[in-house]
Design a protein around this motif. Structure first.
Motif, PDB file in Angstrom:
ATOM      1  N   THR A 168       0.827  -1.206   0.000  1.00  0.00           N
ATOM      2  CA  THR A 168       0.000   0.000   0.000  1.00  0.00           C
ATOM      3  C   THR A 168       0.861   1.256   0.000  1.00  0.00           C
ATOM      4  OG1 THR A 168      -1.710  -1.213   1.206  1.00  0.00           O
ATOM      5  CG2 THR A 168      -1.918   1.174   1.128  1.00  0.00           C
ATOM      6  N   THR A 169       1.997   1.206   0.673  1.00  0.00           N
ATOM      7  CA  THR A 169       2.940   2.327   0.610  1.00  0.00           C
ATOM      8  C   THR A 169       3.339   2.592  -0.837  1.00  0.00           C
ATOM      9  OG1 THR A 169       3.830   2.006   2.836  1.00  0.00           O
ATOM     10  CG2 THR A 169       5.276   3.067   1.233  1.00  0.00           C
ATOM     11  N   LEU A 170       3.637   1.532  -1.567  1.00  0.00           N
ATOM     12  CA  LEU A 170       3.990   1.683  -2.978  1.00  0.00           C
ATOM     13  C   LEU A 170       2.826   2.276  -3.763  1.00  0.00           C
ATOM     14  CD1 LEU A 170       5.912   1.190  -5.378  1.00  0.00           C
ATOM     15  CD2 LEU A 170       4.907  -1.104  -5.565  1.00  0.00           C
ATOM     16  N   ALA A 171       1.615   1.787  -3.514  1.00  0.00           N
ATOM     17  CA  ALA A 171       0.445   2.291  -4.238  1.00  0.00           C
ATOM     18  C   ALA A 171       0.254   3.787  -4.008  1.00  0.00           C
ATOM     19  CB  ALA A 171      -0.806   1.527  -3.808  1.00  0.00           C
ATOM     20  N   VAL A 172       0.338   4.214  -2.760  1.00  0.00           N
ATOM     21  CA  VAL A 172       0.147   5.630  -2.443  1.00  0.00           C
ATOM     22  C   VAL A 172       1.245   6.476  -3.082  1.00  0.00           C
ATOM     23  CG1 VAL A 172       0.097   7.323  -0.575  1.00  0.00           C
ATOM     24  CG2 VAL A 172      -1.099   5.143  -0.315  1.00  0.00           C
ATOM     25  N   MET A 211       9.773  -5.711  -0.169  1.00  0.00           N
ATOM     26  CA  MET A 211      10.200  -6.716   0.805  1.00  0.00           C
ATOM     27  C   MET A 211      10.448  -6.067   2.156  1.00  0.00           C
ATOM     28  SD  MET A 211      12.888  -9.068  -1.391  1.00  0.00           S
ATOM     29  CE  MET A 211      12.361  -9.951  -2.866  1.00  0.00           C
ATOM     30  N   ARG A 212      10.354  -6.875   3.182  1.00  0.00           N
ATOM     31  CA  ARG A 212      10.779  -6.519   4.531  1.00  0.00           C
ATOM     32  C   ARG A 212      11.445  -7.750   5.125  1.00  0.00           C
ATOM     33  NH1 ARG A 212       5.497  -5.228   7.478  1.00  0.00           N
ATOM     34  NH2 ARG A 212       6.875  -4.981   9.276  1.00  0.00           N
ATOM     35  N   ASP A 213      12.043  -7.598   6.284  1.00  0.00           N
ATOM     36  CA  ASP A 213      12.612  -8.752   6.968  1.00  0.00           C
ATOM     37  C   ASP A 213      11.528  -9.813   7.146  1.00  0.00           C
ATOM     38  OD1 ASP A 213      14.709 -10.008   8.900  1.00  0.00           O
ATOM     39  OD2 ASP A 213      12.835  -9.929  10.040  1.00  0.00           O
ATOM     40  N   PRO A 214      11.776 -11.078   6.756  1.00  0.00           N
ATOM     41  CA  PRO A 214      10.739 -12.111   6.846  1.00  0.00           C
ATOM     42  C   PRO A 214      10.136 -12.262   8.238  1.00  0.00           C
ATOM     43  CG  PRO A 214      12.527 -12.892   5.473  1.00  0.00           C
ATOM     44  CD  PRO A 214      12.983 -11.584   6.064  1.00  0.00           C
ATOM     45  N   GLY A 215      10.961 -12.178   9.272  1.00  0.00           N
ATOM     46  CA  GLY A 215      10.432 -12.291  10.625  1.00  0.00           C
ATOM     47  C   GLY A 215       9.494 -11.150  10.977  1.00  0.00           C
ATOM     48  N   ARG A 243      14.983  -5.593 -15.679  1.00  0.00           N
ATOM     49  CA  ARG A 243      13.595  -5.140 -15.541  1.00  0.00           C
ATOM     50  C   ARG A 243      13.056  -5.351 -14.129  1.00  0.00           C
ATOM     51  NH1 ARG A 243      10.804  -8.500 -20.242  1.00  0.00           N
ATOM     52  NH2 ARG A 243      12.229 -10.050 -19.348  1.00  0.00           N
ATOM     53  N   PHE A 244      13.837  -6.007 -13.271  1.00  0.00           N
ATOM     54  CA  PHE A 244      13.376  -6.362 -11.925  1.00  0.00           C
ATOM     55  C   PHE A 244      14.160  -5.604 -10.865  1.00  0.00           C
ATOM     56  CE2 PHE A 244      13.974  -9.133  -8.151  1.00  0.00           C
ATOM     57  CZ  PHE A 244      12.657  -9.207  -7.725  1.00  0.00           C
ATOM     58  N   LEU A 245      13.439  -5.121  -9.852  1.00  0.00           N
ATOM     59  CA  LEU A 245      14.071  -4.470  -8.707  1.00  0.00           C
ATOM     60  C   LEU A 245      13.426  -4.969  -7.426  1.00  0.00           C
ATOM     61  CD1 LEU A 245      15.918  -2.229  -7.430  1.00  0.00           C
ATOM     62  CD2 LEU A 245      13.897  -0.733  -7.573  1.00  0.00           C
ATOM     63  N   ALA A 246      14.219  -5.549  -6.547  1.00  0.00           N
ATOM     64  CA  ALA A 246      13.769  -5.896  -5.201  1.00  0.00           C
ATOM     65  C   ALA A 246      14.274  -4.820  -4.252  1.00  0.00           C
ATOM     66  CB  ALA A 246      14.309  -7.262  -4.795  1.00  0.00           C
ATOM     67  N   TYR A 247      13.431  -4.418  -3.316  1.00  0.00           N
ATOM     68  CA  TYR A 247      13.833  -3.369  -2.381  1.00  0.00           C
ATOM     69  C   TYR A 247      13.194  -3.614  -1.025  1.00  0.00           C
ATOM     70  CZ  TYR A 247       9.172  -1.397  -3.055  1.00  0.00           C
ATOM     71  OH  TYR A 247       7.804  -1.225  -3.095  1.00  0.00           O
ATOM     72  N   ASP A 248      13.867  -3.140   0.010  1.00  0.00           N
ATOM     73  CA  ASP A 248      13.340  -3.183   1.366  1.00  0.00           C
ATOM     74  C   ASP A 248      12.572  -1.888   1.598  1.00  0.00           C
ATOM     75  OD1 ASP A 248      12.994  -2.944   4.196  1.00  0.00           O
ATOM     76  OD2 ASP A 248      14.648  -4.343   4.511  1.00  0.00           O
ATOM     77  N   THR A 249      11.308  -2.000   1.957  1.00  0.00           N
ATOM     78  CA  THR A 249      10.465  -0.823   2.123  1.00  0.00           C
ATOM     79  C   THR A 249      11.027   0.145   3.157  1.00  0.00           C
ATOM     80  OG1 THR A 249       8.522  -2.136   1.512  1.00  0.00           O
ATOM     81  CG2 THR A 249       8.113  -0.068   2.652  1.00  0.00           C
ATOM     82  N   SER A 250      11.735  -0.377   4.163  1.00  0.00           N
ATOM     83  CA  SER A 250      12.281   0.483   5.220  1.00  0.00           C
ATOM     84  C   SER A 250      13.615   1.117   4.851  1.00  0.00           C
ATOM     85  CB  SER A 250      12.446  -0.326   6.508  1.00  0.00           C
ATOM     86  OG  SER A 250      13.409  -1.358   6.339  1.00  0.00           O
ATOM     87  N   ASP A 251      14.188   0.741   3.726  1.00  0.00           N
ATOM     88  CA  ASP A 251      15.477   1.278   3.292  1.00  0.00           C
ATOM     89  C   ASP A 251      15.308   2.744   2.886  1.00  0.00           C
ATOM     90  OD1 ASP A 251      17.879   1.930   2.091  1.00  0.00           O
ATOM     91  OD2 ASP A 251      17.930   0.181   0.776  1.00  0.00           O
ATOM     92  N   PRO A 252      16.067   3.666   3.472  1.00  0.00           N
ATOM     93  CA  PRO A 252      15.933   5.081   3.109  1.00  0.00           C
ATOM     94  C   PRO A 252      16.197   5.358   1.631  1.00  0.00           C
ATOM     95  CG  PRO A 252      17.222   4.839   5.125  1.00  0.00           C
ATOM     96  CD  PRO A 252      17.043   3.461   4.559  1.00  0.00           C
ATOM     97  N   THR A 253      16.940   4.470   0.970  1.00  0.00           N
ATOM     98  CA  THR A 253      17.233   4.678  -0.447  1.00  0.00           C
ATOM     99  C   THR A 253      16.156   4.093  -1.361  1.00  0.00           C
ATOM    100  OG1 THR A 253      18.496   2.613  -0.767  1.00  0.00           O
ATOM    101  CG2 THR A 253      19.692   4.519   0.108  1.00  0.00           C
ATOM    102  N   ALA A 254      15.147   3.439  -0.784  1.00  0.00           N
ATOM    103  CA  ALA A 254      14.126   2.775  -1.601  1.00  0.00           C
ATOM    104  C   ALA A 254      13.421   3.724  -2.570  1.00  0.00           C
ATOM    105  CB  ALA A 254      13.113   2.063  -0.708  1.00  0.00           C
ATOM    106  N   PRO A 255      12.970   4.910  -2.136  1.00  0.00           N
ATOM    107  CA  PRO A 255      12.286   5.798  -3.084  1.00  0.00           C
ATOM    108  C   PRO A 255      13.161   6.193  -4.268  1.00  0.00           C
ATOM    109  CG  PRO A 255      11.925   6.530  -0.828  1.00  0.00           C
ATOM    110  CD  PRO A 255      12.977   5.468  -0.773  1.00  0.00           C
TER     111      PRO A 255
END
Length: 210
Positions: free
Chosen positions: A16-20, A110-114, A170-182
Motif C-alpha cells: 500500500t505504501t507503494l500504491a500511495v 520486501m521486509r525482513d521475513p520475521g 527489468r526487476f528491482l527488489a527493495y526493502d520498504t524500510s530502506d531510506p534509499t528505496a524511493p
C-alpha cells in the motif's frame, strides 16, 4: 495507457505504501481490488486484480488483457474464504508477462521475513485464520499459523523471485524500510516519487485488508 510496473511482493511488505507513492506521482494504480469509480473499465470494476490477471492468462495467454487502463499493479494477491489467488508466486503467469510485455518493469516490495510474519499475525485474521486455512502456494492448508512457518514461506518467496529474475534489469527488489528505496524505485521506473512513508499500518485492523 499500458501497465508499466507490477509489484510481486507479498501482503504486509509495503504494497500500500507503494500504491500511495505511485498515485501521488500521478500514476493510476490498481491495489488489490479494482475500485469502483477508479477503474476505467466498468465491466471489471469491483473485481480483484488477481482474478483479472488469471482470467487474461488462461483466457488469452495475456494476464494484462483487461488491465491496460492502469500504470501499476501494487498488490496482486487475494485470500478470502472463497478465493485464493497468488499470481506473484506463479512461474507460468510471470513468464507470460515477461514474454508478452518486454517493456514491463517488475518490483518486489520486501521486509525482513520475521518482521513481515509478525505483521501478518497482527493484521486482522491473516496470520491466525486465512493463511493457515488457505491453500496458498508454498504454504499448504494447515501451515502458516506460527511465526516461523510464515517467515520461512516469505523467505522462500524472496528467493524464488531473486532466482527467477537473476540478471534481469527489468526487476528491482527493495526493502520498504530502506531510506534509499524511493530513489531506487524512481530510477527504476523513470519518475520522481514526491512521497514515501507508511500506509495501511496495523492500526487499521478493522478493514480486513492484507
Amino acid at each position: 495507457m499500458t501497465v508499466r510496473v507490477i509489484n510481486l511482493g507479498l501482503p504486509k511488505s509495503g504494497t500500500t505504501t507503494l500504491a500511495v507513492a505511485l498515485e501521488k506521482a500521478g500514476w493510476r494504480v490498481a491495489d488489490y481490488r479494482l475500485r469502483r469509480g477508479k477503474c476505467p473499465d466498468p465491466d471489471i470494476a469491483g473485481s480483484f486484480v488477481a482474478r483479472q490477471l488469471y482470467d487474461g492468462y488462461f483466457g488469452a495467454g495475456d494476464p494484462l488483457l483487461r488491465l491496460q487502463g492502469f500504470d501499476a499493479l501494487s498488490e496482486i494477491s487475494v485470500l478470502t474464504r472463497r478465493l485464493c489467488l497468488w499470481p506473484q508466486t506463479d512461474f507460468g503467469l510471470i513468464e507470460a508477462l515477461r514474454t508478452r510485455h518486454p517493456d514491463l518493469r517488475f518490483v518486489a516490495s520486501m521486509r525482513d521475513p520475521g518482521e513481515m510474519a509478525q505483521s501478518m499475525l497482527r493484521w486482522s485474521d491473516l496470520g491466525t485464520d486465512r493463511l493457515p486455512q488457505g491453500s496458498v502456494p508454498g504454504l499448504p492448508r494447515g501451515y502458516g499459523e506460527t511465526r516461523l512457518e510464515r517467515a520461512q514461506w516469505i523467505a522462500a518467496h524472496h528467493a524464488f523471485l531473486h532466482r527467477m529474475f537473476a540478471g534481469d534489469p527489468r526487476f528491482l527488489a527493495y526493502d520498504t524500510s530502506d531510506p534509499t528505496a524511493p530513489a531506487r524505485l524512481g530510477a527504476h521506473l523513470g519518475l520522481s516519487l514526491p512521497w514515501w512513508g507508511t500506509a495501511n499500518s496495523n492500526r487499521q485492523t478493522a478493514s480486513g485488508r492484507a
